[in-house]
Design a protein around this motif. Structure first.
Motif, PDB file in Angstrom:
ATOM      1  N   VAL A  55       0.837  -1.203   0.000  1.00 47.46           N
ATOM      2  CA  VAL A  55       0.000   0.000   0.000  1.00 47.46           C
ATOM      3  C   VAL A  55       0.869   1.248   0.000  1.00 47.46           C
ATOM      4  CG1 VAL A  55      -1.692   1.322   1.324  1.00 47.46           C
ATOM      5  CG2 VAL A  55      -1.943  -1.169   1.091  1.00 47.46           C
ATOM      6  N   ARG A  56       1.864   1.283   0.889  1.00 45.15           N
ATOM      7  CA  ARG A  56       2.753   2.452   0.973  1.00 45.15           C
ATOM      8  C   ARG A  56       3.481   2.704  -0.349  1.00 45.15           C
ATOM      9  NH1 ARG A  56       4.865   4.282   6.076  1.00 45.15           N
ATOM     10  NH2 ARG A  56       3.730   3.425   7.850  1.00 45.15           N
ATOM     11  N   ALA A  57       3.861   1.602  -1.045  1.00 45.65           N
ATOM     12  CA  ALA A  57       4.631   1.725  -2.283  1.00 45.65           C
ATOM     13  C   ALA A  57       3.741   1.852  -3.516  1.00 45.65           C
ATOM     14  CB  ALA A  57       5.542   0.502  -2.432  1.00 45.65           C
ATOM     15  N   ASN A  58       2.430   2.004  -3.298  1.00 42.67           N
ATOM     16  CA  ASN A  58       1.458   2.193  -4.384  1.00 42.67           C
ATOM     17  C   ASN A  58       1.396   1.006  -5.344  1.00 42.67           C
ATOM     18  OD1 ASN A  58       0.628   4.839  -3.580  1.00 42.67           O
ATOM     19  ND2 ASN A  58       2.557   5.636  -4.417  1.00 42.67           N
ATOM     20  N   ARG A  59       1.634  -0.194  -4.808  1.00 37.55           N
ATOM     21  CA  ARG A  59       1.481  -1.396  -5.631  1.00 37.55           C
ATOM     22  C   ARG A  59       0.041  -1.887  -5.615  1.00 37.55           C
ATOM     23  NH1 ARG A  59       7.119  -3.165  -3.234  1.00 37.55           N
ATOM     24  NH2 ARG A  59       8.331  -1.738  -4.524  1.00 37.55           N
ATOM     25  N   VAL A  60      -0.739  -1.347  -4.690  1.00 32.09           N
ATOM     26  CA  VAL A  60      -2.187  -1.540  -4.696  1.00 32.09           C
ATOM     27  C   VAL A  60      -2.776  -0.148  -4.907  1.00 32.09           C
ATOM     28  CG1 VAL A  60      -4.189  -2.342  -3.416  1.00 32.09           C
ATOM     29  CG2 VAL A  60      -1.983  -3.491  -3.108  1.00 32.09           C
ATOM     30  N   GLN A  61      -3.325   0.081  -6.070  1.00 28.06           N
ATOM     31  CA  GLN A  61      -3.703   1.441  -6.446  1.00 28.06           C
ATOM     32  C   GLN A  61      -4.946   1.930  -5.710  1.00 28.06           C
ATOM     33  OE1 GLN A  61      -1.820   3.424  -8.397  1.00 28.06           O
ATOM     34  NE2 GLN A  61      -0.329   1.753  -8.441  1.00 28.06           N
ATOM     35  N   THR A  62      -5.977   1.147  -5.690  1.00 23.92           N
ATOM     36  CA  THR A  62      -7.216   1.516  -5.010  1.00 23.92           C
ATOM     37  C   THR A  62      -7.376   0.603  -3.806  1.00 23.92           C
ATOM     38  OG1 THR A  62      -8.226   2.184  -7.106  1.00 23.92           O
ATOM     39  CG2 THR A  62      -9.708   1.787  -5.229  1.00 23.92           C
ATOM     40  N   ILE A  63      -7.422   1.175  -2.611  1.00 20.63           N
ATOM     41  CA  ILE A  63      -7.415   0.388  -1.391  1.00 20.63           C
ATOM     42  C   ILE A  63      -8.831  -0.059  -1.049  1.00 20.63           C
ATOM     43  CG2 ILE A  63      -6.651   0.290   1.000  1.00 20.63           C
ATOM     44  CD1 ILE A  63      -4.466   0.816  -1.143  1.00 20.63           C
ATOM     45  N   ASN A  64      -9.083  -1.328  -1.294  1.00 23.94           N
ATOM     46  CA  ASN A  64     -10.327  -1.943  -0.859  1.00 23.94           C
ATOM     47  C   ASN A  64     -10.052  -3.428  -0.630  1.00 23.94           C
ATOM     48  OD1 ASN A  64     -10.606  -3.327  -3.417  1.00 23.94           O
ATOM     49  ND2 ASN A  64     -11.435  -1.415  -4.281  1.00 23.94           N
ATOM     50  N   GLN A  65     -11.023  -4.105  -0.048  1.00 26.64           N
ATOM     51  CA  GLN A  65     -10.804  -5.499   0.326  1.00 26.64           C
ATOM     52  C   GLN A  65     -10.475  -6.376  -0.884  1.00 26.64           C
ATOM     53  OE1 GLN A  65     -13.917  -7.186   2.716  1.00 26.64           O
ATOM     54  NE2 GLN A  65     -13.047  -9.237   2.682  1.00 26.64           N
ATOM     55  N   LEU A  66     -11.168  -6.170  -1.986  1.00 29.68           N
ATOM     56  CA  LEU A  66     -10.948  -6.985  -3.172  1.00 29.68           C
ATOM     57  C   LEU A  66      -9.538  -6.823  -3.706  1.00 29.68           C
ATOM     58  CD1 LEU A  66     -11.923  -8.851  -5.425  1.00 29.68           C
ATOM     59  CD2 LEU A  66     -12.792  -6.829  -6.624  1.00 29.68           C
ATOM     60  N   ASN A  67      -9.057  -5.592  -3.818  1.00 32.11           N
ATOM     61  CA  ASN A  67      -7.723  -5.356  -4.366  1.00 32.11           C
ATOM     62  C   ASN A  67      -6.632  -5.859  -3.440  1.00 32.11           C
ATOM     63  OD1 ASN A  67      -8.820  -4.216  -6.640  1.00 32.11           O
ATOM     64  ND2 ASN A  67      -8.544  -2.099  -5.957  1.00 32.11           N
ATOM     65  N   LEU A  68      -6.828  -5.711  -2.142  1.00 29.09           N
ATOM     66  CA  LEU A  68      -5.846  -6.229  -1.195  1.00 29.09           C
ATOM     67  C   LEU A  68      -5.790  -7.756  -1.264  1.00 29.09           C
ATOM     68  CD1 LEU A  68      -6.572  -3.941   1.882  1.00 29.09           C
ATOM     69  CD2 LEU A  68      -4.585  -3.830   0.359  1.00 29.09           C
ATOM     70  N   GLN A  69      -6.973  -8.389  -1.358  1.00 32.28           N
ATOM     71  CA  GLN A  69      -6.999  -9.845  -1.458  1.00 32.28           C
ATOM     72  C   GLN A  69      -6.366 -10.310  -2.764  1.00 32.28           C
ATOM     73  OE1 GLN A  69      -8.237 -12.104   1.028  1.00 32.28           O
ATOM     74  NE2 GLN A  69      -6.922 -13.355  -0.295  1.00 32.28           N
ATOM     75  N   THR A  70      -6.602  -9.592  -3.839  1.00 29.31           N
ATOM     76  CA  THR A  70      -6.015  -9.959  -5.131  1.00 29.31           C
ATOM     77  C   THR A  70      -4.499  -9.876  -5.084  1.00 29.31           C
ATOM     78  OG1 THR A  70      -7.979  -9.237  -6.341  1.00 29.31           O
ATOM     79  CG2 THR A  70      -5.923  -9.379  -7.582  1.00 29.31           C
ATOM     80  N   PHE A  71      -3.960  -8.839  -4.448  1.00 33.48           N
ATOM     81  CA  PHE A  71      -2.500  -8.722  -4.321  1.00 33.48           C
ATOM     82  C   PHE A  71      -1.955  -9.911  -3.531  1.00 33.48           C
ATOM     83  CE2 PHE A  71       1.443  -7.479  -2.308  1.00 33.48           C
ATOM     84  CZ  PHE A  71       2.138  -6.861  -3.342  1.00 33.48           C
ATOM     85  N   CYS A  72      -2.631 -10.257  -2.435  1.00 35.02           N
ATOM     86  CA  CYS A  72      -2.184 -11.415  -1.639  1.00 35.02           C
ATOM     87  C   CYS A  72      -2.222 -12.692  -2.465  1.00 35.02           C
ATOM     88  CB  CYS A  72      -3.074 -11.579  -0.410  1.00 35.02           C
ATOM     89  SG  CYS A  72      -2.827 -10.331   0.857  1.00 35.02           S
ATOM     90  N   ASP A  73      -3.328 -12.911  -3.186  1.00 40.48           N
ATOM     91  CA  ASP A  73      -3.469 -14.131  -3.979  1.00 40.48           C
ATOM     92  C   ASP A  73      -2.426 -14.217  -5.080  1.00 40.48           C
ATOM     93  OD1 ASP A  73      -5.640 -14.883  -2.446  1.00 40.48           O
ATOM     94  OD2 ASP A  73      -7.135 -14.171  -3.888  1.00 40.48           O
TER      95      ASP A  73
END
Length: 213
Positions: A55-73
């Motif tokens: 998140v800090r490095a802007n690798r997840v552009q829009t912060i929401n549960q779906l995008n965070l889960q997608t990055f993890c997956d």
């Protein structure tokens, strides 16, 4: 770092998760734990820090549960030995260190002097270490945790096992499965520990030794 070849999916994911600036104070304070997660070896807190860094490095552009889960997956996971090592840390049987979580491989859990050689005494928390014939499997090996065991034939299996995979495409990456013990091979004559032949995920023939830590 793990011994990944240039161009592999594992190395790309590692770099995506762990890349950071030497001038970023927060990253440098937490980079070892972020790298543990990037290797598939981290404790829960390591994964929290890796996700915060994304998140800090802007690798997840829009912060929401779906995008965070997608990055993890897509980029994070825990491999079998990482899961087992952190399970033992959580149980108080290991101390957390970067070296312990990074460098404890599946095969290292095979120690003949820790083998459970009587199927009547298998218990929750014992480890299963995969074997090739009568020798521990290496490159890659596999290790899992016994969750429950019944010393009798039961439809669907008699041993519940929890195991992890760091594979990017695995869904889910942590499995709780029933195994069925189909054959017991006693130690002796070149067999260093009791070996169980088990059916797992519908397929027979896996060989495992039982270890108590």
């Amino acid at each position: 770092m793990m011994d990944w070849d240039e161009g592999t999916e594992e190395l790309r994911d590692y770099r995506t998760v762990s890349r950071g600036s030497r001038s970023d104070i927060w990253f440098n304070q937490n980079k070892n734990r972020i790298r543990n997660a990037a290797m598939g070896k981290g404790a829960p807190r390591d994964y929290e820090l890796a996700l915060e860094w994304a998140v800090r490095a802007n690798r997840v552009q829009t912060i929401n549960q779906l995008n965070l889960q997608t990055f993890c997956d897509d980029h994070l996971g825990i491999d079998c030995s990482g899961f087992v090592t952190n399970y033992l840390i959580a149980c108080g049987k290991r101390n957390y260190t970067d070296n312990a979580v990074r460098n404890t491989g599946a095969a290292s859990y095979f120690q003949a002097n820790r083998a459970v050689n009587d199927p009547n005494t298998i218990q929750q928390g014992d480890l299963l270490v995969w074997m090739d014939g009568n020798s521990v499997r290496r490159s890659p090996g596999h290790v899992a945790v016994v969750d429950s065991y019944v010393n009798q034939s039961v439809a669907g299996g008699n041993m519940r096992v929890v195991e992890a995979t760091g594979s990017r495409h695995a869904r889910p990456k942590l499995l709780s499965s029933m195994y069925a013990i189909e054959r017991i091979i006693d130690p002796g004559r070149g067999v260093p520990a009791m070996i169980l032949e088990v059916r797992r995920h519908g397929t027979s023939g896996s060989r495992v030794a039982v270890m108590r830590v």
